[in-house]
Motif scaffolding. Structure first.
Motif, PDB file in Angstrom:
ATOM      1  N   ASP A  86       0.973  -1.113   0.194  1.00 51.99           N
ATOM      2  CA  ASP A  86      -0.143  -0.087  -0.441  1.00 51.99           C
ATOM      3  C   ASP A  86       0.975   1.058   0.053  1.00 51.99           C
ATOM      4  O   ASP A  86       0.848   2.516  -0.455  1.00 51.99           O
ATOM      5  N   ALA A  87       2.162   0.967   0.948  1.00 46.97           N
ATOM      6  CA  ALA A  87       2.767   2.200   1.178  1.00 46.97           C
ATOM      7  C   ALA A  87       3.231   3.150  -0.708  1.00 46.97           C
ATOM      8  O   ALA A  87       3.687   3.665  -1.127  1.00 46.97           O
ATOM      9  N   ILE A  88       3.988   1.710  -1.173  1.00 41.15           N
ATOM     10  CA  ILE A  88       4.754   2.448  -2.091  1.00 41.15           C
ATOM     11  C   ILE A  88       3.829   2.512  -3.407  1.00 41.15           C
ATOM     12  O   ILE A  88       4.031   3.540  -4.941  1.00 41.15           O
ATOM     13  N   GLN A  89       2.596   2.614  -3.758  1.00 37.33           N
ATOM     14  CA  GLN A  89       1.487   3.125  -3.938  1.00 37.33           C
ATOM     15  C   GLN A  89       1.547   4.373  -3.813  1.00 37.33           C
ATOM     16  O   GLN A  89       0.661   5.222  -4.962  1.00 37.33           O
ATOM     17  N   GLN A  90       1.469   5.017  -2.679  1.00 38.95           N
ATOM     18  CA  GLN A  90       1.702   6.620  -2.509  1.00 38.95           C
ATOM     19  C   GLN A  90       2.207   7.152  -2.945  1.00 38.95           C
ATOM     20  O   GLN A  90       2.640   8.235  -2.546  1.00 38.95           O
ATOM     21  N   ILE A  91       3.383   6.166  -3.269  1.00 42.23           N
ATOM     22  CA  ILE A  91       5.146   7.475  -3.302  1.00 42.23           C
ATOM     23  C   ILE A  91       5.196   8.073  -4.811  1.00 42.23           C
ATOM     24  O   ILE A  91       4.868   6.076  -5.430  1.00 42.23           O
TER      25      ILE A  91
ATOM     26  N   VAL B 295       6.342   3.102   6.545  1.00 42.49           N
ATOM     27  CA  VAL B 295       7.530   2.363   5.395  1.00 42.49           C
ATOM     28  C   VAL B 295       7.190   3.949   4.225  1.00 42.49           C
ATOM     29  O   VAL B 295       8.461   3.547   4.120  1.00 42.49           O
ATOM     30  N   VAL B 296       6.316   4.255   4.090  1.00 43.97           N
ATOM     31  CA  VAL B 296       6.560   5.882   3.401  1.00 43.97           C
ATOM     32  C   VAL B 296       7.469   6.493   3.897  1.00 43.97           C
ATOM     33  O   VAL B 296       9.047   7.071   3.485  1.00 43.97           O
ATOM     34  N   LYS B 297       7.337   6.766   5.406  1.00 50.65           N
ATOM     35  CA  LYS B 297       8.988   7.531   6.438  1.00 50.65           C
ATOM     36  C   LYS B 297      10.384   6.517   5.596  1.00 50.65           C
ATOM     37  O   LYS B 297      11.216   7.396   5.360  1.00 50.65           O
ATOM     38  N   ALA B 298       9.893   5.853   5.557  1.00 48.25           N
ATOM     39  CA  ALA B 298      11.642   4.810   5.604  1.00 48.25           C
ATOM     40  C   ALA B 298      12.024   4.438   4.698  1.00 48.25           C
ATOM     41  O   ALA B 298      13.614   4.849   3.821  1.00 48.25           O
ATOM     42  N   ILE B 299      11.004   4.480   3.199  1.00 46.54           N
ATOM     43  CA  ILE B 299      11.579   4.690   1.816  1.00 46.54           C
ATOM     44  C   ILE B 299      12.317   6.346   1.686  1.00 46.54           C
ATOM     45  O   ILE B 299      14.271   6.241   1.401  1.00 46.54           O
ATOM     46  N   LYS B 300      11.546   7.735   2.454  1.00 46.29           N
ATOM     47  CA  LYS B 300      11.797   8.871   2.453  1.00 46.29           C
ATOM     48  C   LYS B 300      13.902   8.290   3.408  1.00 46.29           C
ATOM     49  O   LYS B 300      14.636   9.372   2.872  1.00 46.29           O
ATOM     50  N   ALA B 301      13.709   8.242   4.289  1.00 44.41           N
ATOM     51  CA  ALA B 301      15.092   7.780   4.794  1.00 44.41           C
ATOM     52  C   ALA B 301      15.808   7.035   4.047  1.00 44.41           C
ATOM     53  O   ALA B 301      17.173   7.552   4.055  1.00 44.41           O
TER      54      ALA B 301
END
Lengths: 566, 258
Positions: free
Chosen positions: A482-487, A546-552
């Motif tokens: 779900d997170a990778i679809q948001q980014i 998960v979104v936060k981890a990708i950005k980090a």
């Protein structure tokens, strides 16, 4: 219109909060929505704070919350920092007067955090500092009315306040009265008092502006992880199950105990797996179910099952450790423990499921691998999956469970004696160096064959030319997808399904981000990882984390701690 | 008679009580003439699983013969399932399982090869060795007191309890047969000299003390008999017909369905 709602239904354990959560989850499913509800609770029977965290429209969890139904002050304080701006809060008028210092059940740590932020103020004062849509119900007045109408003492109907608060919450979110009533009727064997409670509550809010949820014409079935796995085992032709009671594993064998399948509550986990192995030796299809502490006890028998080549499926519902840890909370801390379980070159299979649907498929796969190769298979799951309820399309359900004839087991020659000592092909003891080497090579070769047989050891999701590749296993799956679809940058996700034999992963691209609910065990196995995102607070991983981890990862951080959740 | 024996070499010390037990068991099984399975734990005694041809013989882990045997019995109720293990195996590391089996009254036959010593690890004190006894391989006298297997079996709920002597093959065989015919959890505590490590409880020591009870003791005399120490009574101590675990499970499931 795409619906995506996050809400929590919260209250003290044993007060009817579990029923309230289930009514809510069912009501959304009855409207045709995908829904996911995760239960968080203390290792306690009555009185400690518990809640259902519900997502409508998706099958992962996300914070902050759009709505909170919290009928005691502790629940409001607990989730205060997890509420979105303008979130809908349904609470009890009586809670307004409560200060943190007069809530005895609240943990010291939470109390201190609130005192530091707001001082020892009344809830009413604290709420004034927040931008929320508050609907405070006079629950006392409503329960008196219900008591008068039913001519029953208040003490016998006080649990109906959950239904009252919940009904108001669902109604204001946009669920119709009819759907709420139907869901209540399906919850209780004698639902009339609760239906009446709902009507009294809804009369009070008929004039308040409410949300809108369009009906979707889709039939959904609801299943908890425990029910999903138990049902899959039954459908797969399970013949013998033994267990020793342990949270969060026991719901699953209890479900099976209610059928005709021989189910034995053993004196400990060693006996549980010992009995199952005895039955397996006689050709029965067997399984045991446990959690980390019980799995520790089973270790000697896993080694025995490898040596004597006895098939068994061990379902391991991970919980937060080390030691007794937090029995009712989730984690993925037993990864290395399972892969390396059993002494003396003990090669066994470990399969991890990402969600309920996969857990069902993996039950069938586990039996097949176990019996085809006469090897123990550890099916790795966790508390988060065990106690969360998910909606599955009714058509998909049939396909998921109708797999028994796909279990193809090779008709292996079995030895004359099943021995934990090194033995020859017939099972007779040997210490001869050549014979020993032959048997070692036999087991090593067998493991290679298993490696070749397991075609899909990992799954790849997301995009090519990824800037970030996420690697993870187990119940983090839905949140990551779900997170990778948001980014809006290309992200790839590699979900490792088989952890032993551990796969060689070819598709790593860009920066490698490992996400897991432990100290970094998968990252230890993978070695070349740019960023490790760890969840250590014994709560599930949320989509937004998960979104936060990708950005980090893109920012070049080596380590991220994911700390959300109440 | 030969057809029950495998061709495996029997690897016990000369004069070991296990020979008597093997011989009696073989004779009893021939007389009983049922399909059987022997499950052993770890220790000298458990090697018996390699010497007799059972349908599902298992050499499992130290102390764990009872759980594995329980699974076999529940999965194949028609089998005669025998547990063979030493006192260390069954009353030491496996004591919890021994107790649980009594509570269940599952139809298993537990034959304890009781020599009061850990033989394969070279002579440490076993759970039936009395307090203050020093055997030749021990650094000092035993600081643990002895378990009374007969009493432990009784309080655990075993419905057939007997004691026998390894060198009296004829009597041992008869007691084993009685245990096999019994419906429910049966235990036979078989006193057995360890010629290598137990230099106290030798053949002479046992034979000066043992005697056969005339009949199953009366309930009023039962504890007295079970506690007797100077002389050692042999024979059946206790026998009772009671619902077995298999029957209880079946009944519970039927009840649930109706």
């Amino acid at each position: 219109m795409k619906v995506d709602l996050s809400l929590a239904v919260a209250g003290p354990q044993g007060s009817g909060i579990e029923s309230a959560g289930q009514i809510a989850i069912r009501a959304f499913a009855m409207k045709g929505y995908d829904v996911f509800g995760s239960r968080e609770y203390h290792s306690n029977i009555v009185g400690a704070h518990s809640y259902y965290h519900i997502r409508v429209g998706k099958k992962s969890l996300k914070l902050p919350l759009d709505s909170l139904i919290a009928l005691d002050a502790e629940s409001v304080f607990t989730h205060l920092e997890n509420l979105k701006k303008d979130a809908l809060l349904i609470c009890d008028l009586k809670s307004f007067e409560k200060k943190p210092s007069n809530i005895p059940s609240m943990s010291k740590a939470l109390k201190n955090r609130i005192l530091n932020a707001y001082g020892d103020s009344k809830l009413e004062e604290v709420l004034k500092k927040k931008d929320l849509r508050i609907v405070a119900l006079n629950l006392k007045e409503m329960i008196v009315k219900l008591s008068d109408e039913l001519k029953k003492p208040i003490s016998s109907i006080s649990r109906a306040i959950n239904v009252m608060g919940l009904s108001v919450g669902l109604y204001l979110i946009g669920v119709g009265e009819k759907t709420i009533e139907q869901s209540i009727r399906r919850q209780f064997p004698n639902p009339e008092d609760n239906v009446r409670a709902m009507k009294i509550a809804l009369e009070k809010v008929s004039k308040i502006e409410r949300g809108y949820l369009p009906e979707i014409k889709k039939k959904k079935i609801l299943l908890s992880g425990s029910e999903a796995v138990a049902t899959a085992k039954i459908k797969a032709g399970l013949e013998f199950m033994s267990y020793y009671p342990i949270t969060p594993a026991t719901d699953e064998p209890l479900f099976i105990e209610n059928t005709e399948i021989i189910t034995v509550q053993a004196e400990d986990e060693i006996a549980a797996i010992g009995m199952a192995l005895g039955a397996s030796i006689c050709g029965s299809r067997v399984s045991v179910s446990t959690s980390g502490p019980g799995f520790s006890l089973m270790n000697e028998m896993i080694s025995f099952a490898v040596q004597a080549e006895i098939p068994i499926v061990i379902t391991l519902w991970m919980r937060a450790g080390p030691s007794t840890g937090i029995a009712t909370r989730t984690g993925q801390q037993d990864l290395l423990h399972t892969i390396f379980s059993g002494h003396g070159d003990c090669q066994k299979v470990v399969i991890a499921s990402g969600n309920h649907e996969e857990a069902i498929k993996d039950v069938f796969l586990s039996f097949e691998i176990s019996e085809r190769f006469r090897v123990p298979v550890i099916h790795l799951l966790d508390k988060y999956l065990a106690s969360s309820i998910v909606s599955i399309d009714s058509l998909e359900i049939e396909n998921l469970f109708n797999r028994k004839n796909k279990i193809i087991t090779k008709n292996f020659s079995v030895p004359q004696i099943f021995s934990g000592l090194e033995h020859d092909e017939m099972g007779f003891v040997t210490e001869d160096p050549i014979e020993r080497e032959k048997m070692m090579l036999k087991r090593i070769e067998k493991f290679k064959k298993i490696d070749e047989f397991l075609k899909e050891k990992y799954k790849v999701y997301g995009e090519e030319n990824a800037e970030v590749t996420i690697v993870s296993f187990g119940s983090t799956k839905n949140a990551i997808i779900d997170a990778i679809q948001q980014i809006d940058i290309p992200v790839k996700f590699i979900q490792i399904r088989v952890l032993s034999p551990f796969p060689r992963i070819k598709e790593l691209e860009g920066k490698v981000l490992c996400i897991e609910s432990n100290s970094g065990q998968l990252a230890f196995l993978l070695r070349n990882v740019d960023t490790v995102a760890r969840k250590l607070n014994a709560r599930p991983i949320y989509e937004n984390e998960v979104v936060k981890a990708i950005k980090a990862t893109l920012e070049g951080q080596k380590e991220v701690i994911l700390s959300e959740g109440a | 008679m030969k057809e029950l024996r495998t061709d495996a070499w029997v690897q016990w010390c000369p004069g070991c009580g296990n020979y008597g037990i093997l011989s009696a068991l073989q004779k009893a099984l021939i007389d009983i003439n049922r399909d059987f399975s022997i499950v052993g734990g770890i220790g000298c005694s458990s090697r018996i699983v390699y010497y007799l041809k059972g349908s599902f013989n298992v050499h499992t882990l130290h102390g764990r013969a009872i759980p594995v045997a329980s699974g076999i019995k529940l999965s194949k109720p028609e089998l005669l399932v025998i547990v063979s293990g030493g006192d260390g195996d069954i009353l030491g590391i496996g004591a919890g399982h021994f107790l649980a089996l009594g509570r269940r009254n599952l139809d298993l036959k537990v034959f304890i090869h009781d020599n009061a010593v850990y033989g394969l690890t070279k002579g440490q004190a076993g759970p039936t060795l009395p307090l203050n006894v020093k055997l030749k391989a021990m650094p000092y006298a035993n600081v643990h007191d002895a378990i009374n297997p007969i009493l432990l079996a009784f309080v655990s709920g075993y419905t057939f309890i007997a004691r026998a002597y390894a060198y009296h093959i004829r009597e041992l065989k008869e007691i084993m047969k009685e245990a096999m015919k019994h419906r429910g959890a049966a235990v036979v505590d078989i006193l057995q000299p360890c010629t290598t490590y137990n230099d106290l409880m030798t053949r002479e020591w046992f034979e000066e003390r043992i005697y056969y009870m005339d009949s199953i003791p009366d309930r009023s005399k039962l504890f007295e008999k079970m506690l007797e120490k100077e002389k050692i009574p042999l024979g059946i101590f206790f026998k009772e017909e009671k619902e077995t675990f298999e029957e209880r499970l079946k009944k519970a499931k039927l009840y649930k369905q109706s």
